[in-house]
Scaffold this active site. Structure first.
Site, PDB file in Angstrom:
ATOM      1  N   GLU A 118       0.827  -1.211   0.000  1.00 33.24           N
ATOM      2  CA  GLU A 118       0.000   0.000   0.000  1.00 33.24           C
ATOM      3  C   GLU A 118       0.867   1.269   0.000  1.00 33.24           C
ATOM      4  O   GLU A 118       0.642   2.191   0.769  1.00 33.24           O
ATOM      5  CB  GLU A 118      -0.966  -0.018   1.181  1.00 33.24           C
ATOM      6  CG  GLU A 118      -1.921  -1.205   1.111  1.00 33.24           C
ATOM      7  CD  GLU A 118      -3.026  -1.194   2.161  1.00 33.24           C
ATOM      8  OE1 GLU A 118      -2.804  -0.640   3.248  1.00 33.24           O
ATOM      9  OE2 GLU A 118      -4.101  -1.753   1.876  1.00 33.24           O
ATOM     10  N   ASP A 134      -8.358  -8.986   4.236  1.00 32.01           N
ATOM     11  CA  ASP A 134      -8.106  -7.820   5.108  1.00 32.01           C
ATOM     12  C   ASP A 134      -9.168  -7.695   6.198  1.00 32.01           C
ATOM     13  O   ASP A 134     -10.023  -6.818   6.102  1.00 32.01           O
ATOM     14  CB  ASP A 134      -8.076  -6.546   4.238  1.00 32.01           C
ATOM     15  CG  ASP A 134      -7.562  -5.348   5.004  1.00 32.01           C
ATOM     16  OD1 ASP A 134      -7.060  -5.525   6.117  1.00 32.01           O
ATOM     17  OD2 ASP A 134      -7.677  -4.220   4.473  1.00 32.01           O
ATOM     18  N   GLU A 185     -12.692  -1.931  11.903  1.00 32.82           N
ATOM     19  CA  GLU A 185     -12.703  -1.217  10.633  1.00 32.82           C
ATOM     20  C   GLU A 185     -13.813  -1.713   9.709  1.00 32.82           C
ATOM     21  O   GLU A 185     -14.458  -0.919   9.026  1.00 32.82           O
ATOM     22  CB  GLU A 185     -11.326  -1.389   9.955  1.00 32.82           C
ATOM     23  CG  GLU A 185     -11.248  -0.810   8.562  1.00 32.82           C
ATOM     24  CD  GLU A 185      -9.890  -1.033   7.907  1.00 32.82           C
ATOM     25  OE1 GLU A 185      -8.973  -1.588   8.563  1.00 32.82           O
ATOM     26  OE2 GLU A 185      -9.735  -0.653   6.727  1.00 32.82           O
TER      27      GLU A 185
HETATM   28  C1  GCV Z   1      -2.495   0.544   8.349  1.00 35.61           C
HETATM   29  C2  GCV Z   1      -6.115  -1.994   5.521  1.00 35.61           C
HETATM   30  C3  GCV Z   1      -6.512  -0.711   6.187  1.00 35.61           C
HETATM   31  C4  GCV Z   1      -5.346   0.258   6.260  1.00 35.61           C
HETATM   32  C5  GCV Z   1      -4.183  -0.442   6.963  1.00 35.61           C
HETATM   33  C6  GCV Z   1      -3.837  -1.697   6.190  1.00 35.61           C
HETATM   34  C7  GCV Z   1      -2.730  -2.482   6.843  1.00 35.61           C
HETATM   35  O1  GCV Z   1      -5.880  -1.782   4.164  1.00 35.61           O
HETATM   36  O2  GCV Z   1      -7.590  -0.146   5.512  1.00 35.61           O
HETATM   37  O3  GCV Z   1      -5.759   1.398   6.962  1.00 35.61           O
HETATM   38  O4  GCV Z   1      -3.071   0.400   7.073  1.00 35.61           O
HETATM   39  O5  GCV Z   1      -4.968  -2.526   6.125  1.00 35.61           O
HETATM   40  O6  GCV Z   1      -3.046  -3.425   7.546  1.00 35.61           O
HETATM   41  O7  GCV Z   1      -1.569  -2.170   6.636  1.00 35.61           O
END
Ligand code: GCV
Length: 728
Positions: A317, A391, A419
């Site tokens: 990411e 995720d 989340e």
């Molecule tokens: C910390 C998901 C979340 C992100 C998070 C990522 C991760 O994509 O939406 O906010 O980033 O996981 O675990 O690195």
């Protein structure tokens, strides 16, 4: 509730303040139950239990030489004051009354005779036993180290809080997993990524000079569960957290946490040698880069001698990583591992990696990236793997890496913050989710190769083991943003200590300590909690659907999400619904993700007649007429599940309403309001999802089902630019 905060660095003040406040609580003085005290409320027990406990509570015989010894006896003092309204004499030698005897064979002559009983216990394990010493009946809290004694004290208090008898007490406990860690996704500006409980607890601006007393209560709460590590900053890391100023701040937190057995860890930004080191590269094979990390580790350990190590999100990411230099994840992890090794630190390297430019099923990418690195990582590297391959969805199959890398210690990464499960407002107890994953059988070395046996190191003989939970803690007065989300922190901690425990038993303890020991409260609330995760799955992502939430902030439904920077950030990529059917074909005829599992598991997931219905649409693309176990066609079943999810929330509301008067008014009102939000949002999820899928398949609603309240365009038009917790 009055805060039971200790005075930092002043044992007497902290101890007596806690005792005085707890005694005040015992007088029946009205106080606000605002959730601050968590499961450590220590409210008076009933007279019958109190009679039994008081017999032992005349003295606490405990050593007083180390900070951990002091916090152990202070916690017991505080607990007894609240639970029994007594202030036992504090002694280092046994007197003539009933006593709680605390210590290790080295720290207490009264515990030394139990040395042999402690041999079979691991580090930080403990023994609770009712015993006779001379003429006296005592309760012994014995361990091989001070932290074990502290954990034993918390266990003893839990027994009293839940009304257990101390007669014929014999409890032996050892942690199954060595590193039990909270990962805070806290940014240096106080914002918490995916945090729904206010801002960060860490006030970086006033550290190191001001140490908020709340840091101690944070440490107490974690120690009460056996959590022994805290990663202070977000995995989307800022290199400044490794700068001298921020290291001094982190060192202060480490000093506060140390008596409670909690080590500090930091998320390390891979490009830090460039950003704060002035180097031109962060290439892991570059000697200057290697030297920089070694010096950085030396600097950290000079400030924090028991520093736990680094957590790293690399080449994921948009985060920098070794692949930026054509190197592998092993090269990156080993670079940091070599720097930490002389000091005993570990690297927790995250497997949450998926590439921009790989047209492969996203669910397969982490496995493909890492499985070939088995055996290539240094001995002080743990690979931190999310519970499922995508995720933190409401339901995922276990991650195929579990069981697939026998030469590498794999640690679990759970998300405690919700989340994808309704943020803080939805009552969703995650114990069943954690339990489902931990108890899942990978079949990697034959039957009973559960995920728990992978991560506790027993399946493949690893001494290094770990489990992490992405924290749901912020500066909200409730700590977690809601009263019931405290249960998720609690359940994570208890399962980290012993992944074989039952989520139901853990919930029962939590309810008794948090709300009331009255069985007329415990039973319905536990039932409600146990049903809550399935309710959320039903109204959000039934039958194996996943990743169908709104874009970015992930608040609410968004099955129509399409387009944008990458396909695997859209919903349509995951549900693949059209006029004829729905689901992601990950069978041997599709993306073949099933082949990443051990053959016995792969066969089950591959077979549309054997795959659990709860994962049907995760692994299979099926026609809308597909016949389900209920006898209904898939479309009818899907609508039924959505509606059932909404009804389940209504049942939770009815249960909670009946508890009015049995739970303090302040928390009752708060929970009731959040349940109303949840009910409305469950309906929103159901209606939006039904409207969307119906727009694709053109099918009539099953008989008796209510049409969505609004046309699809209405749901699609909703915007929430200020939804909390969004990544930034
Ligand atoms: C910390 C998901 C979340 C992100 C998070 C990522 C991760 O994509 O939406 O906010 O980033 O996981 O675990 O690195």
């Amino acid at each position: 509730m009055l805060p039971l905060t200790s005075g930092l660095g002043d044992r007497r003040r902290g101890g007596w303040l806690g005792v005085a406040l707890a005694l005040l609580a015992c007088t029946g003085t009205a106080w606000a139950e605002d959730g601050y005290a968590l499961w450590m409320r220590y409210v008076p027990v009933d007279a019958t239990s109190a009679g039994g406990y008081r017999a032992h509570a005349q003295e606490i015989v405990a050593p007083d030489r180390t900070a951990t010894q002091r916090v152990a006896r202070e916690e017991l003092e505080r607990g007894l004051a609240g639970l029994l309204g007594v202030m036992p004499r504090l002694r280092t030698t046994l007197g003539d009354g009933g006593a709680f005897v605390l210590g290790t064979p080295q720290s207490s002559p009264w515990v030394a005779p139990f040395r042999r009983d402690l041999q079979a216990l691991g580090d930080q394990g403990y023994l609770l036993r009712s015993a006779r010493i001379g003429e006296r009946d005592v309760i012994v809290v014995a361990a091989r180290d001070d932290v074990g004694v502290l954990y034993g004290v918390f266990h003893l208090l839990r027994l009293m809080q839940t009304g257990a008898s101390l007669d014929r007490l014999e409890v032996r406990e050892s942690p199954a997993i060595a590193r039990r860690v909270l990962n805070h996704w806290d940014n240096l500006d106080g914002y918490v990524e995916r945090g729904y409980a206010g801002g960060s607890l860490w006030d970086w601006h006033t550290l190191p000079d001001w140490q908020d007393p709340r840091y101690i209560d944070y440490a107490r709460a974690n120690a009460s569960l056996g959590i022994n590590g805290s990663v202070l900053n977000n995995v989307n890391a800022n290199a400044l957290s490794l700068s001298p100023d921020y290291l001094r701040k982190a060192a202060t937190l480490a000093d506060v946490f140390r008596p409670y057995g909690i080590r500090v860890y930091l998320s390390a930004r891979f490009s830090a040698p460039i950003e704060i080191g002035g180097l031109a590269t962060a290439d892991p094979l570059d000697p200057d880069v290697q030297r920089w990390w070694r010096k950085k580790a030396d600097e950290i350990y000079a400030l924090i001698p028991d520093f736990g190590g680094f957590l790293v999100k690399a080449n994921s990411e948009g985060q920098p990583g070794p692949q930026d230099y054509g190197r592998s994840h092993a090269d990156g992890a080993n670079l940091l591992a070599d720097a930490l090794a002389p000091h005993g630190g570990v690297v927790m390297w995250r497997a949450f990696v998926y590439a921009h430019d790989v047209p492969e099923d996203r669910a397969k990418q982490a496995y493909n990236e890492f499985v070939g690195l088995d055996g290539a990582l240094r001995r002080n590297v743990l690979l931190q793997v999310k519970n499922g391959p995508i995720d933190f969805q409401p339901r995922e199959p276990f991650h195929p890496l579990f069981g697939a890398m026998p030469r590498t210690p794999l640690m679990m990464e759970f998300q405690i913050t919700k989340e994808y499960l309704g943020f803080a407002t939805h009552l969703v107890y995650l114990g069943p989710l954690y339990e489902e994953v931990l108890h899942a059988d990978t079949q990697a070395r034959g039957p009973d190769s559960t995920v728990a046996t992978v991560i506790d190191g027993s399946l493949d003989g690893h001494a290094l083991s770990g489990i992490a939970g992405v924290a749901n803690i912020g500066d909200d007065r409730t700590w977690s943003g809601s009263h019931f989300d405290q249960a998720n922190w609690y359940a994570f901690g208890r399962l980290a200590w012993n992944p074989r425990q039952s989520a139901r038993d853990i919930a029962a303890d939590w309810v008794a300590m948090t709300f009331s020991r009255d069985p007329d409260v415990v039973t319905p609330v536990v039932d409600m909690m146990m049903a809550s995760r399935e309710a959320a799955v039903d109204y959000m992502t039934p039958l194996g659907l996943h990743h169908v939430m709104a874009r970015g902030h992930h608040y609410g439904p968004g099955p129509w999400v399409d387009g944008g920077p990458r396909a695997d950030w859209t919903s349509v990529y995951y549900h693949r619904a059209d006029r004829d059917g729905i689901g992601f074909d990950r069978t041997s005829h599709g993306s073949d993700a099933v082949s990443q599992y051990a053959p016995a598991v792969a066969r089950e997931f591959d077979d549309v007649d054997r795959v659990p219905e709860s994962l049907l649409l995760w692994f299979h693309h099926v026609p809308w007429e597909h016949r389900m176990a209920s006898g209904r066609p898939l479309w009818d079943e899907l609508v039924h599940r959505y509606t059932h999810g909404v009804r389940s929330v209504e049942t939770m509301q009815a249960t909670w309403d009946r508890l009015q008067g049995r739970v303090d008014a302040e928390r009752h009102r708060h929970v009731a309001a959040f349940l109303r939000i949840q009910r409305n949002e469950a309906q929103w999820w159901r209606d939006a999802s039904v409207a969307y899928f119906q727009s694709l398949n053109g099918r009539a609603l099953p008989a008796g089902e209510t049409p969505p309240a609004h046309p699809l365009a209405y749901y699609e038009s909703l915007q929430f630019p200020f939804a909390p917790g969004d990544g930034r």
